[in-house]
Write a protein that holds these residues in place. Structure first.
Motif, short mmCIF file in Angstrom:
data_model
loop_
_atom_site.label_atom_id
_atom_site.label_comp_id
_atom_site.label_asym_id
_atom_site.label_seq_id
_atom_site.Cartn_x
_atom_site.Cartn_y
_atom_site.Cartn_z
N HIS A 108 2.09 72.90 46.86
CA HIS A 108 3.27 72.03 46.78
C HIS A 108 3.28 71.24 45.49
O HIS A 108 4.28 71.19 44.76
N ASP A 109 2.13 70.61 45.15
CA ASP A 109 2.09 69.74 43.98
C ASP A 109 2.09 70.54 42.68
O ASP A 109 2.56 70.03 41.64
N ASN A 110 1.55 71.76 42.69
CA ASN A 110 1.67 72.61 41.52
C ASN A 110 3.13 72.91 41.21
O ASN A 110 3.55 72.85 40.05
N ILE A 111 3.89 73.22 42.25
CA ILE A 111 5.32 73.52 42.06
C ILE A 111 6.07 72.28 41.60
O ILE A 111 6.99 72.35 40.77
N ALA A 112 5.68 71.11 42.12
CA ALA A 112 6.39 69.86 41.82
C ALA A 112 6.02 69.27 40.47
O ALA A 112 6.72 68.37 39.98
N PHE A 113 4.95 69.75 39.85
CA PHE A 113 4.39 69.09 38.67
C PHE A 113 5.43 68.87 37.56
O PHE A 113 5.59 67.76 37.05
N GLY A 114 6.12 69.94 37.17
CA GLY A 114 7.08 69.82 36.08
C GLY A 114 8.25 68.91 36.42
O GLY A 114 8.79 68.21 35.55
N LEU A 115 8.66 68.92 37.69
CA LEU A 115 9.78 68.07 38.12
C LEU A 115 9.37 66.59 38.06
O LEU A 115 10.18 65.74 37.68
N LYS A 116 8.13 66.29 38.43
CA LYS A 116 7.64 64.91 38.35
C LYS A 116 7.60 64.44 36.91
O LYS A 116 7.96 63.30 36.60
N MET A 120 12.32 63.34 37.94
CA MET A 120 13.28 63.60 39.01
C MET A 120 12.96 62.72 40.23
O MET A 120 11.80 62.41 40.50
N ALA A 121 13.99 62.31 40.94
CA ALA A 121 13.82 61.48 42.13
C ALA A 121 13.00 62.21 43.19
O ALA A 121 13.09 63.44 43.32
N LYS A 122 12.22 61.44 43.97
CA LYS A 122 11.30 62.03 44.94
C LYS A 122 12.01 62.91 45.96
O LYS A 122 11.52 63.99 46.32
N ASP A 123 13.15 62.44 46.46
CA ASP A 123 13.85 63.23 47.48
C ASP A 123 14.35 64.55 46.91
O ASP A 123 14.33 65.59 47.59
N LYS A 124 14.78 64.54 45.65
CA LYS A 124 15.25 65.76 45.01
C LYS A 124 14.07 66.71 44.73
O LYS A 124 14.22 67.93 44.84
N ALA A 127 13.21 68.42 48.01
CA ALA A 127 14.20 69.45 48.36
C ALA A 127 14.03 70.68 47.48
O ALA A 127 14.11 71.81 47.97
N ARG A 128 13.78 70.45 46.20
CA ARG A 128 13.65 71.58 45.28
C ARG A 128 12.38 72.37 45.56
O ARG A 128 12.39 73.61 45.55
N VAL A 129 11.27 71.67 45.81
CA VAL A 129 10.02 72.36 46.12
C VAL A 129 10.15 73.15 47.41
O VAL A 129 9.68 74.30 47.51
N ARG A 161 6.79 77.60 40.45
CA ARG A 161 6.71 76.47 39.52
C ARG A 161 7.59 76.71 38.29
O ARG A 161 8.27 75.79 37.81
N SER A 162 7.61 77.95 37.79
CA SER A 162 8.42 78.27 36.62
C SER A 162 9.91 78.17 36.92
O SER A 162 10.70 77.80 36.05
N LEU A 163 10.30 78.52 38.15
CA LEU A 163 11.71 78.51 38.52
C LEU A 163 12.20 77.15 39.02
O LEU A 163 13.41 76.93 39.10
N ALA A 164 11.28 76.25 39.33
CA ALA A 164 11.64 74.97 39.94
C ALA A 164 12.59 74.16 39.05
O ALA A 164 13.49 73.48 39.55
N LYS A 165 12.40 74.26 37.74
CA LYS A 165 13.23 73.49 36.81
C LYS A 165 14.54 74.20 36.48
O LYS A 165 15.28 73.76 35.60
N ALA A 166 14.83 75.28 37.20
CA ALA A 166 16.08 76.05 37.03
C ALA A 166 16.35 76.40 35.57
O ALA A 166 17.40 76.06 35.02
#
Length: 374
Positions: A108-116, A120-124, A127-129, A161-166
């Motif tokens: 989970h946190d690997n995927i969220a790393f770039g968004l953090k 990006m807001a925590k709720d978003k 949802a994205r992860v 993780r690569s796709l998380a940032k769209a």
């Protein structure tokens, strides 16, 4: 249900490419890695850069990512020149062969790393992860660390993780190279499914011909920094434009000779004491010009008795490759040339239809091979 429309923007003269290489050259000192290369790639393509080590495909990807700049020429993304845009400012993500996951972070946190890092807001982020976990079928593994999941699952984490940032564009550098053959084949179809669902443009670098032919909408075959042919997998395989492409993609026998036109067909004189090869071709070959004839083994039939047909040659079986579903026979002709023929093993049997040192006949029709000028 309405029939699906054909996806082929490269055939539309009015379609605007998403990526454009325009007369791009890249030098490292005196070495020319990319030589005056021009190429268009379209939105939603799964595009493959294919070639041997050192052909320039990774250099092209690094220029797209912003890790290298061209020595000459322009690179555009969505109509804008990106040569001077730093990597972190491009709408591009890159997935490396090593996956580069953080071992101390959960899936989970690997995927969220770039968004953090983007703030990006925590709720978003949650949802994205969650969306990425569903897309890559990793929901059950969200709390695990990378060493607690399989190689194929780690590959999907890196992809998520690569796709998380769209990103508009995802670059994949030999992404399946670390997987075993069976898992690699399964993951190829997963990649295709994910690419189709997200609509993201994928550019993959690979030296694996089968991988490129499986996943790609189009393939660019490269050699020494030059594009040899850019076409769909079926066009590359069935209509190669040169001996290099014919020989690089799949298995092939190539004969050299001189052709003369007879009606709507050519007759290729290729060896003393052997009948001419007959071929249909739209290629214009002058009388006496040297040309080449490429024939794939699955197009060649093998017989115990001489068939009544075009392109009938006699030889001896000198080698056999058994792959379960097919057998490949290496047939040596009287002049020493070897032609490969394939048989599908449609019945359950441990006995080969032909064996070593058998005298056999091989043949194929005039439409099965292709004449090449170079």
């Amino acid at each position: 249900m309405a029939a699906s429309t054909k996806f082929a923007p490269w055939e539309d003269p009015g379609a605007r490419p998403m990526i454009r290489f325009e007369n791009v050259t890249k030098r490292f000192g005196s070495f020319v890695a990319i030589d005056n290369l021009s190429l268009d790639i379209y939105e939603r393509e799964f595009f493959a850069l294919l070639g041997p080590s050192g052909c320039g495909k990774t250099t092209m990807m690094r220029m797209l990512a912003g890790f290298e700049n061209p020595s000459e020429g322009n690179i555009e993304l969505d109509g804008a020149d990106i040569v001077d845009v730093p990597p972190n400012k491009r709408a591009v993500n890159m997935m490396f062969q090593s996956y580069a996951l953080f071992p101390h972070l959960s899936v989970h946190d690997n995927i969220a790393f770039g968004l953090k890092r983007e703030g990006m807001a925590k709720d978003k982020i949650s949802a994205r992860v969650a969306e990425m976990l569903r897309l890559t079928r990793l929901e059950k593994f969200a709390s695990r660390k990378p060493h607690q999941i399989s190689g194929g699952q780690r590959q999907r984490v890196a992809l998520a993780r690569s796709l998380a940032k769209a990103p508009k564009l995802l670059l994949l550098d030999e992404p399946l190279g670390a997987l075993d053959k069976k898992l690699r084949e399964e993951t190829q179809f997963e990649l295709m499914d994910i690419q189709e669902k997200t609509g993201t443009t994928f550019v993959i670098v690979t030296h694996d011909q089968e991988e490129a032919m499986t996943v790609a909408s189009r393939v660019a075959v490269m050699d020494a920094g030059v594009l040899k042919q850019v076409a769909t997998p079926s066009q590359i395989y069935e209509n190669p434009n040169s001996r290099y492409v014919a020989d690089f993609i799949g298995d092939v026998t190539i004969l050299e000779g001189r052709a003369r036109k007879e009606g709507n067909r050519y007759e290729l004189a290729w060896a003393d004491g052997q009948p001419p090869i007959v071929a249909q071709s739209a290629l214009e070959i002058g009388p006496g010009d040297t040309c080449y004839y490429a024939i794939r083994p699955e197009k060649v039939e093998i017989h115990h008795d001489k068939p009544e047909d075009d392109n009938v040659l006699q030889g001896k079986v000198i080698d056999i490759g058994y792959l379960g579903n097919i057998s490949t026979y290496h047939v040596q002709l009287a002049n020493g040339q070897t032609i490969r023929a394939q048989n599908f093993n449609t019945e359950r049997s441990t006995q080969q239809a032909f064996t070593w040192d058998d005298t056999v006949w091989v043949n194929w029709t005039d439409r099965c091979g292709i004449l090449l000028a170079n």
